[in-house]
Design a protein around this motif. Sequence first.
Motif, PDB file in Angstrom:
ATOM      1  N   LEU A   1     111.564  -7.260 -12.115  1.00  0.00           N
ATOM      2  CA  LEU A   1     111.936  -8.243 -13.124  1.00  0.00           C
ATOM      3  C   LEU A   1     110.730  -9.129 -13.425  1.00  0.00           C
ATOM      4  O   LEU A   1     109.940  -9.451 -12.528  1.00  0.00           O
ATOM      5  N   ARG A   2     110.554  -9.534 -14.664  1.00  0.00           N
ATOM      6  CA  ARG A   2     109.369 -10.277 -15.091  1.00  0.00           C
ATOM      7  C   ARG A   2     109.729 -11.736 -15.413  1.00  0.00           C
ATOM      8  O   ARG A   2     110.634 -12.012 -16.205  1.00  0.00           O
ATOM      9  N   VAL A   3     108.987 -12.663 -14.783  1.00  0.00           N
ATOM     10  CA  VAL A   3     109.114 -14.090 -15.090  1.00  0.00           C
ATOM     11  C   VAL A   3     107.824 -14.489 -15.801  1.00  0.00           C
ATOM     12  O   VAL A   3     106.759 -14.544 -15.183  1.00  0.00           O
TER      13      VAL A   3
ATOM     14  N   VAL B   1     108.756  -9.727 -10.104  1.00  0.00           N
ATOM     15  CA  VAL B   1     109.673  -9.797  -8.966  1.00  0.00           C
ATOM     16  C   VAL B   1     110.295  -8.418  -8.748  1.00  0.00           C
ATOM     17  O   VAL B   1     111.023  -7.910  -9.614  1.00  0.00           O
ATOM     18  N   THR B   2     109.994  -7.807  -7.618  1.00  0.00           N
ATOM     19  CA  THR B   2     110.526  -6.480  -7.295  1.00  0.00           C
ATOM     20  C   THR B   2     111.725  -6.625  -6.354  1.00  0.00           C
ATOM     21  O   THR B   2     111.618  -7.235  -5.281  1.00  0.00           O
TER      22      THR B   2
ATOM     23  N   VAL C   1     116.179 -16.527 -11.270  1.00  0.00           N
ATOM     24  CA  VAL C   1     116.089 -15.143 -11.758  1.00  0.00           C
ATOM     25  C   VAL C   1     117.491 -14.530 -11.754  1.00  0.00           C
ATOM     26  O   VAL C   1     118.219 -14.625 -10.758  1.00  0.00           O
ATOM     27  N   LYS C   2     117.861 -13.912 -12.871  1.00  0.00           N
ATOM     28  CA  LYS C   2     119.172 -13.263 -12.974  1.00  0.00           C
ATOM     29  C   LYS C   2     119.051 -11.805 -12.568  1.00  0.00           C
ATOM     30  O   LYS C   2     118.264 -11.053 -13.128  1.00  0.00           O
TER      31      LYS C   2
ATOM     32  N   ARG D   1     117.336 -17.976  -6.817  1.00  0.00           N
ATOM     33  CA  ARG D   1     116.155 -18.823  -6.987  1.00  0.00           C
ATOM     34  C   ARG D   1     114.986 -18.213  -6.218  1.00  0.00           C
ATOM     35  O   ARG D   1     115.134 -17.831  -5.049  1.00  0.00           O
ATOM     36  N   VAL D   2     113.837 -18.117  -6.883  1.00  0.00           N
ATOM     37  CA  VAL D   2     112.648 -17.545  -6.248  1.00  0.00           C
ATOM     38  C   VAL D   2     111.506 -18.561  -6.341  1.00  0.00           C
ATOM     39  O   VAL D   2     111.423 -19.354  -7.289  1.00  0.00           O
TER      40      VAL D   2
END
Length: 385
Positions: free
Chosen positions: A325-327, A344-345, A313-314, A302-303
Motif C-alpha cells: 500500500l502506498r502513502v 507499506v507491505t 492506513v486502510k 495506524r503506522v
Amino acid sequence: MSARDYVEKDYYAALGVSKTASQADIKKAYRKLARQHHPDANKGDAASEEKFKEISEAYDVLSDETKRKEYDEARTLFGAGGFRVPRGGGGNGQGVPFDLSDLFGGAAGGGIGDIFGNIFGGAGRGRGAQASRRGGDLEAEVTLSFDDAASGATIPLQLSTPSTCPTCHGSGAKPGTATRVCPVCSGTGSQSRNAGGFAFAEPCRECRGRGLLVDDPCATCAGTGQAISTRALRARIPAGVKDGQRIRLAGKGTPGERGGPAGDLIVTVHVHPHDIFGRKGDNLTLTLPVTFPEAALGATVRVPTLGGAPVTVKIPAGTTNGRTLRVRGKGMTRRDGTRGDLLVTVEVAVPKNLTDDARAALASYAEAQHDDPRAHLSKLVTTSE
C-alpha cells in the motif's frame, strides 16, 4: 616540479597498482597507504611523512580522469628513455641542436607545453610569471544515522593537508638563515645536457629544480618547505542523501597557489540502517504485520512515519499477504524539496500459540469456508499420480 620530474615519477608504483587499475582500486590502495603513513600515526618519522606526500601527489593525479590521461600520454611520449627524434632531425635537416625546452612551453607557445600547463596549473618556462594554480581536491568519509540522512545534517570534520611550513614560511631554511642561489644553474632550476647533437633541458641535479640551496635546513620540515596541518570545518550534508553517495563541497579542499581557487572537498557518506524503515530509491519501505481477521475483513491501522506523526492506513477486505500500500509524500526528501512515498507491505501474522477457544473458532471457520485455495493445482496433482 619540472615537466621532466613529472613524467619520470611513477605514480602507479607509488600506490602499488597497475596502469590499468580502476578508480576503485586506486582509491582503495591510496586509503590503505594513507592510513599506514599518515603523519598523525607516525609522529617524528620523516620517511613516513615523505611517503605520505608521495602517495598524496600520486593520488591527486590518478584519481582525476583528466589528469591521469594527460599523465599517461606524457609518459608515453617522454618516458622510457626520453623523447626520441630521428638522427639528423632539425628544422633545416642539417642536425641543428634541438632543445626540448621548446616543447615544454618555449617562446613559441602551444604544443606539449600547454598539456603540462593544464596539469601544473601554470605557464611553461619562458612565459614570464607563473599563472595561478587551483588547489587539489580532498576526500573524507562520514557516517550518519538513518534519520540524519533523511533530514540532512551539519557535521564537524578535521582534515590533514599539506601546507606551507609555519617555521620557515616555505623557504626550507632554518629561521635566522637564508637560502642561496644555486651556482650550477644560476637560480633557473634547470640545466642543458648535450646528447648526440641535441640539447636536453633537465632539472638541475644540484638544487633538484628549485634554483635555491639550503645549507641549514629547517628542523620542522627537513628543508622541504612544507608541513602537514590540521584544520576543522563544518560540512552540510543535504537531506535525502543515500548510502555511498559522494557529496562535493566546492572550495573546501586544498588552498590554491598564487591566488588560484581552492580545490573541493568530496565527502563519501555512509548511512546506518534503520530498525523499522528501509529505503527504495526516494521511497521509504515498511513491513506492516496484520492479523488474519484484519486482512480478511478489512481494517484501519495506524503506522509510524520517519520523523513525523503516525498516519492511518486502510487495509481493504481480502488483502493478501505481501500486498503493498502506498502513502504519498511520506518518503525521503528529494533534491527539489519534494518527497517520495512510504510503501507499506502487508504481512499476515500467523499465531504460534492458540487458546482452546481460538482453536475451536478456527475449526468452525474451516468447516464453514468451502473455498479451496489449491483448486488450480488439482489437475496437476491428478495427472502426476
